[in-house]
Design an enzyme around this catalytic site. Structure first.
Site, PDB file in Angstrom:
ATOM      1  N   LYS A  50       0.864  -1.205   0.000  1.00 44.54           N
ATOM      2  CA  LYS A  50       0.000   0.000   0.000  1.00 44.54           C
ATOM      3  C   LYS A  50       0.891   1.241   0.000  1.00 44.54           C
ATOM      4  O   LYS A  50       0.670   2.173  -0.781  1.00 44.54           O
ATOM      5  CB  LYS A  50      -0.878  -0.002   1.246  1.00 44.54           C
ATOM      6  CG  LYS A  50      -1.573   1.320   1.529  1.00 44.54           C
ATOM      7  CD  LYS A  50      -2.515   1.259   2.704  1.00 44.54           C
ATOM      8  CE  LYS A  50      -1.839   1.432   4.033  1.00 44.54           C
ATOM      9  NZ  LYS A  50      -1.490   2.812   4.405  1.00 44.54           N
ATOM     10  N   ASN A  51       1.908   1.255   0.856  1.00 48.38           N
ATOM     11  CA  ASN A  51       2.697   2.468   1.054  1.00 48.38           C
ATOM     12  C   ASN A  51       3.739   2.706  -0.024  1.00 48.38           C
ATOM     13  O   ASN A  51       4.387   3.755  -0.028  1.00 48.38           O
ATOM     14  CB  ASN A  51       3.325   2.454   2.446  1.00 48.38           C
ATOM     15  CG  ASN A  51       2.252   2.601   3.521  1.00 48.38           C
ATOM     16  OD1 ASN A  51       1.096   2.910   3.211  1.00 48.38           O
ATOM     17  ND2 ASN A  51       2.613   2.359   4.753  1.00 48.38           N
ATOM     18  N   CYS A  73      -5.667  12.651  12.320  1.00 45.94           N
ATOM     19  CA  CYS A  73      -5.575  11.186  12.407  1.00 45.94           C
ATOM     20  C   CYS A  73      -5.923  10.779  13.831  1.00 45.94           C
ATOM     21  O   CYS A  73      -5.926  11.590  14.740  1.00 45.94           O
ATOM     22  CB  CYS A  73      -4.140  10.732  12.101  1.00 45.94           C
ATOM     23  SG  CYS A  73      -3.900  10.559  10.338  1.00 45.94           S
ATOM     24  N   ARG A 114       0.896  14.375  13.440  1.00 43.39           N
ATOM     25  CA  ARG A 114       1.322  14.092  12.070  1.00 43.39           C
ATOM     26  C   ARG A 114       1.376  15.411  11.282  1.00 43.39           C
ATOM     27  O   ARG A 114       0.578  15.661  10.421  1.00 43.39           O
ATOM     28  CB  ARG A 114       0.392  13.074  11.419  1.00 43.39           C
ATOM     29  CG  ARG A 114       0.316  11.770  12.211  1.00 43.39           C
ATOM     30  CD  ARG A 114      -0.408  10.683  11.471  1.00 43.39           C
ATOM     31  NE  ARG A 114       0.424  10.131  10.391  1.00 43.39           N
ATOM     32  CZ  ARG A 114      -0.032   9.164   9.569  1.00 43.39           C
ATOM     33  NH1 ARG A 114      -1.267   8.761   9.668  1.00 43.39           N
ATOM     34  NH2 ARG A 114       0.762   8.692   8.643  1.00 43.39           N
ATOM     35  N   ASP A 151       4.646   0.637  12.161  1.00 47.34           N
ATOM     36  CA  ASP A 151       3.447  -0.018  11.612  1.00 47.34           C
ATOM     37  C   ASP A 151       3.308  -1.456  12.074  1.00 47.34           C
ATOM     38  O   ASP A 151       2.304  -2.097  11.776  1.00 47.34           O
ATOM     39  CB  ASP A 151       3.463   0.017  10.079  1.00 47.34           C
ATOM     40  CG  ASP A 151       3.217   1.415   9.565  1.00 47.34           C
ATOM     41  OD1 ASP A 151       3.371   1.640   8.359  1.00 47.34           O
ATOM     42  OD2 ASP A 151       2.893   2.292  10.385  1.00 47.34           O
ATOM     43  N   ARG A 186      -8.902  -0.625   4.536  1.00 50.60           N
ATOM     44  CA  ARG A 186      -8.022   0.412   3.979  1.00 50.60           C
ATOM     45  C   ARG A 186      -6.660  -0.173   3.627  1.00 50.60           C
ATOM     46  O   ARG A 186      -6.010   0.280   2.695  1.00 50.60           O
ATOM     47  CB  ARG A 186      -7.811   1.533   5.006  1.00 50.60           C
ATOM     48  CG  ARG A 186      -8.996   2.416   5.253  1.00 50.60           C
ATOM     49  CD  ARG A 186      -8.607   3.607   6.079  1.00 50.60           C
ATOM     50  NE  ARG A 186      -7.440   4.273   5.473  1.00 50.60           N
ATOM     51  CZ  ARG A 186      -6.792   5.283   6.055  1.00 50.60           C
ATOM     52  NH1 ARG A 186      -7.168   5.740   7.232  1.00 50.60           N
ATOM     53  NH2 ARG A 186      -5.747   5.854   5.464  1.00 50.60           N
TER      54      ARG A 186
HETATM   55  C1  EPZ Z   1       4.224   6.915   6.438  1.00 49.55           C
HETATM   56  O1  EPZ Z   1       3.444   7.955   6.977  1.00 49.55           O
HETATM   57  C2  EPZ Z   1       3.300   5.720   6.320  1.00 49.55           C
HETATM   58  N1  EPZ Z   1       2.188   6.041   5.423  1.00 49.55           N
HETATM   59  C3  EPZ Z   1       2.760   5.343   7.700  1.00 49.55           C
HETATM   60  O2  EPZ Z   1       1.996   4.147   7.543  1.00 49.55           O
HETATM   61  C4  EPZ Z   1       3.935   5.061   8.634  1.00 49.55           C
HETATM   62  O3  EPZ Z   1       3.444   4.809   9.920  1.00 49.55           O
HETATM   63  C5  EPZ Z   1       4.887   6.270   8.661  1.00 49.55           C
HETATM   64  O4  EPZ Z   1       5.320   6.590   7.318  1.00 49.55           O
HETATM   65  C6  EPZ Z   1       6.126   6.024   9.502  1.00 49.55           C
HETATM   66  O5  EPZ Z   1       6.818   4.897   8.995  1.00 49.55           O
HETATM   67  C7  EPZ Z   1       2.380   5.943   4.101  1.00 49.55           C
HETATM   68  O6  EPZ Z   1       3.460   5.604   3.634  1.00 49.55           O
HETATM   69  C8  EPZ Z   1       1.198   6.267   3.231  1.00 49.55           C
HETATM   70  P1  EPZ Z   1       6.259  10.354   8.400  1.00 49.55           P
HETATM   71  P2  EPZ Z   1       4.027   9.483   6.965  1.00 49.55           P
HETATM   72  O7  EPZ Z   1       6.089  11.631   7.675  1.00 49.55           O
HETATM   73  O8  EPZ Z   1       4.775   9.722   5.703  1.00 49.55           O
HETATM   74  C9  EPZ Z   1       7.184  13.496  11.739  1.00 49.55           C
HETATM   75  C10 EPZ Z   1       0.082   2.769   7.705  1.00 49.55           C
HETATM   76  O9  EPZ Z   1      -0.397   2.220   8.706  1.00 49.55           O
HETATM   77  N2  EPZ Z   1       6.919  14.498  10.707  1.00 49.55           N
HETATM   78  O10 EPZ Z   1       7.431   9.503   8.078  1.00 49.55           O
HETATM   79  O11 EPZ Z   1       2.925  10.417   7.283  1.00 49.55           O
HETATM   80  C11 EPZ Z   1       5.899  12.861  12.252  1.00 49.55           C
HETATM   81  O12 EPZ Z   1       5.392  13.635  13.303  1.00 49.55           O
HETATM   82  C12 EPZ Z   1       0.582   4.201   7.782  1.00 49.55           C
HETATM   83  O13 EPZ Z   1       0.216   2.214   6.577  1.00 49.55           O
HETATM   84  C13 EPZ Z   1       7.160  15.850  10.990  1.00 49.55           C
HETATM   85  O14 EPZ Z   1       7.594  16.213  12.097  1.00 49.55           O
HETATM   86  O15 EPZ Z   1       5.007   9.434   8.179  1.00 49.55           O
HETATM   87  C14 EPZ Z   1       6.337  11.494  12.717  1.00 49.55           C
HETATM   88  O16 EPZ Z   1       6.815  11.573  14.041  1.00 49.55           O
HETATM   89  C15 EPZ Z   1       0.239   4.822   9.131  1.00 49.55           C
HETATM   90  N3  EPZ Z   1       6.903  16.778  10.033  1.00 49.55           N
HETATM   91  C16 EPZ Z   1       7.520  11.178  11.808  1.00 49.55           C
HETATM   92  O17 EPZ Z   1       7.890  12.386  11.153  1.00 49.55           O
HETATM   93  C17 EPZ Z   1       6.454  16.423   8.782  1.00 49.55           C
HETATM   94  O18 EPZ Z   1       6.269  17.313   7.926  1.00 49.55           O
HETATM   95  C18 EPZ Z   1       7.191  10.146  10.777  1.00 49.55           C
HETATM   96  O19 EPZ Z   1       6.187  10.656   9.973  1.00 49.55           O
HETATM   97  C19 EPZ Z   1       6.233  15.051   8.506  1.00 49.55           C
HETATM   98  C20 EPZ Z   1       6.471  14.110   9.485  1.00 49.55           C
END
Ligand code: EPZ
Length: 423
Positions: free
Chosen positions: A22-23, A118, A123, A309, A401
């Site tokens: 998915k990701n 969320c 996030r 995850d 989902r």
């Molecule tokens: C991706 O989300 C995945 N989703 C998530 O999977 C996964 O949990 C996550 O990466 C972490 O591995 C998809 O790939 C569609 P991040 P994403 O931006 O990109 C901080 C699932 O269950 N951050 O890597 O939104 C944030 O707070 C989903 O399939 C900032 O500070 O995750 C977090 O602590 C849930 N500022 C960390 O980075 C930003 O602008 C990781 O978030 C962006 C993120």
């Protein structure tokens, strides 16, 4: 909102196939908008999140056809005329925010709704915006929308260091950089296999990208891109989920197929420490459950560390371990909605801050449970498969989902899950 009725305990025996990631699929779909040529993406999972992003993409005037039976997605962005992603669609799924980088990269402008809230987080998307500004984008907020423009209609190369490393922000920056004028360097970039697959697909379209899979990704902007023809990677989180499910009942012997064992990072070694018997093939992993699961504590990290995850699934397995363990999530400090639900099933789990303290083993008793997080939801199904009696898991649309035909896959290897439509 359907529910599952899960009869337990049941061992899992036989073969179970993993669907496409998915990701990885979601960024691949956004990448197809960067070219005027038609694209085909293979091994795309049949998931609600894929349908959601298809609908977001269609708003731009792009043609999208999903042959769900063949898991093949065809995207033709030759007539893309509206660089917008509206709230009513984006609020359903955070990854729709990839439209910002894709539309800026393709059209030099974008109007994209901020993602909705969320069930856990925080996030933020500050890194996405700061990163695209480093590529020259003018960005301001208006009524909950991000309004972005590239001066002169085209982003320019730039250097941006992420803190913290972010999967989504890495994807958005690459989407903005591949057709920019000049070279972009992303430091502290995400190294997830999903990001690597996404960059490989773009390279196949003629993008000039190096360093993906390492903390520094370099992109030399190009004027044109060919259409994509790419086979999506297997879903590593679904793989880990099935491996953990196989460990939870002592009589289980499950072979996971169509997967990529190389995508699991630190998970594999930690999983081995629980005492499972694992046979790793090229695209298969056979898991024979131990008589007694050994307690193993984990702390989530960015790839290749233990993935957030899989932390709910791991904590659920630890309720069956012979001893005490701890599960800490440093990526999302409040991603523990499943803990009170496990307690209702009879587990000894205590949450303090961003750590769940688990004392096993626990004989779980059936109960009605639910969660609003996709991964927490699947963990409650796994708990129901070892609990005594008929567990009801409510609001399974969260599962739909991210897990393709989950109940059919699990029932084929011995689970007893019934989907009951709710009025
Ligand atoms: C991706 O989300 C995945 N989703 C998530 O999977 C996964 O949990 C996550 O990466 C972490 O591995 C998809 O790939 C569609 P991040 P994403 O931006 O990109 C901080 C699932 O269950 N951050 O890597 O939104 C944030 O707070 C989903 O399939 C900032 O500070 O995750 C977090 O602590 C849930 N500022 C960390 O980075 C930003 O602008 C990781 O978030 C962006 C993120």
């Amino acid at each position: 909102m359907d529910k599952f009725v899960i009869e337990g305990p049941t061992p899992l025996r036989g073969h179970i196939a993993v669907s496409g990631s998915k990701n990885a699929a979601l960024p691949l779909m956004a990448a197809a908008l960067l070219t005027e040529k038609p694209s085909v993406i293979r091994n795309v999972p049949r998931l609600n999140d894929i349908h959601t992003l298809n609908n977001v993409i269609r708003v731009t005037g792009t043609r999208v056809e999903f042959d769900a039976g063949a898991h093949e997605l065809r995207i033709d962005a030759s007539d893309l005329h509206t660089p917008e992603a509206p709230y009513e669609q984006v609020r359903k799924m955070r990854a729709s925010f990839y439209m910002l980088g894709a539309l800026l990269g393709r059209c030099g402008e974008a109007k994209v709704s901020l993602p909705g809230g969320c069930a856990w987080g925080p996030r933020p998307v500050n890194l996405h915006m700061e990163g695209l500004k480093a590529l020259g984008a003018d960005i301001h907020m208006e009524n909950g929308y991000v309004i972005a423009k590239a001066p002169g209609g085209r982003l320019k190369g730039g250097t941006f260091r992420m803190d913290p490393s972010s999967v989504g922000a890495t994807v958005n920056l690459v989407l903005g950089a591949v057709r920019a004028s000049g070279t972009t360097v992303i430091e502290n970039a995400a190294m997830e296999p999903d990001v690597v697959a996404f960059c490989d697909a773009l390279t196949g379209m003629g993008a000039v990208i190096s360093g993906h899979g390492t903390p520094v990704i370099t992109i030399r902007g190009t004027d044109h891109l060919q259409g994509m023809d790419f086979r999506n990677a297997p879903d590593r989180i679904e793989t880990g989920t099935f491996m953990i499910a196989a460990a939870m009942h002592p009589d289980s012997d499950l072979t996971i197929t169509d997967t990529d064992p190389g995508d699991l990072g630190a998970f594999t070694e930690l999983f081995r420490q629980t005492g499972v018997d694992m046979e790793i093939g090229t695209d298969t992993i056979r898991v024979k459950a131990p008589k007694h699961i050994r307690p193993v504590s984990v702390i989530t990290e960015i790839y290749p560390g233990f993935p957030t995850d899989l932390q709910a699934q791991w904590a659920t397995m630890m309720t069956q371990a012979y001893g005490a363990s701890e599960v800490t999530d440093n990526i999302y400090i409040d991603r523990f909605s499943y803990v009170p639900e496990l307690v209702r099933l009879g587990a000894d789990v205590e949450l303090r801050g961003n750590t769940a303290y688990i004392k096993g083993p626990n004989k779980l008793q059936a109960a009605s449970v639910m969660s609003t997080d996709l991964r927490a939801s699947v963990s409650l199904v796994m708990a129901g498969m070892v609990a005594e009696g008929a567990t009801e898991a409510l609001r399974v649309y969260h599962l739909d989902r991210g897990y393709e035909t989950l109940e059919a896959k699990l029932n084929a290897v011995g689970a007893r899950i019934r989907r009951v439509p709710q009025e």
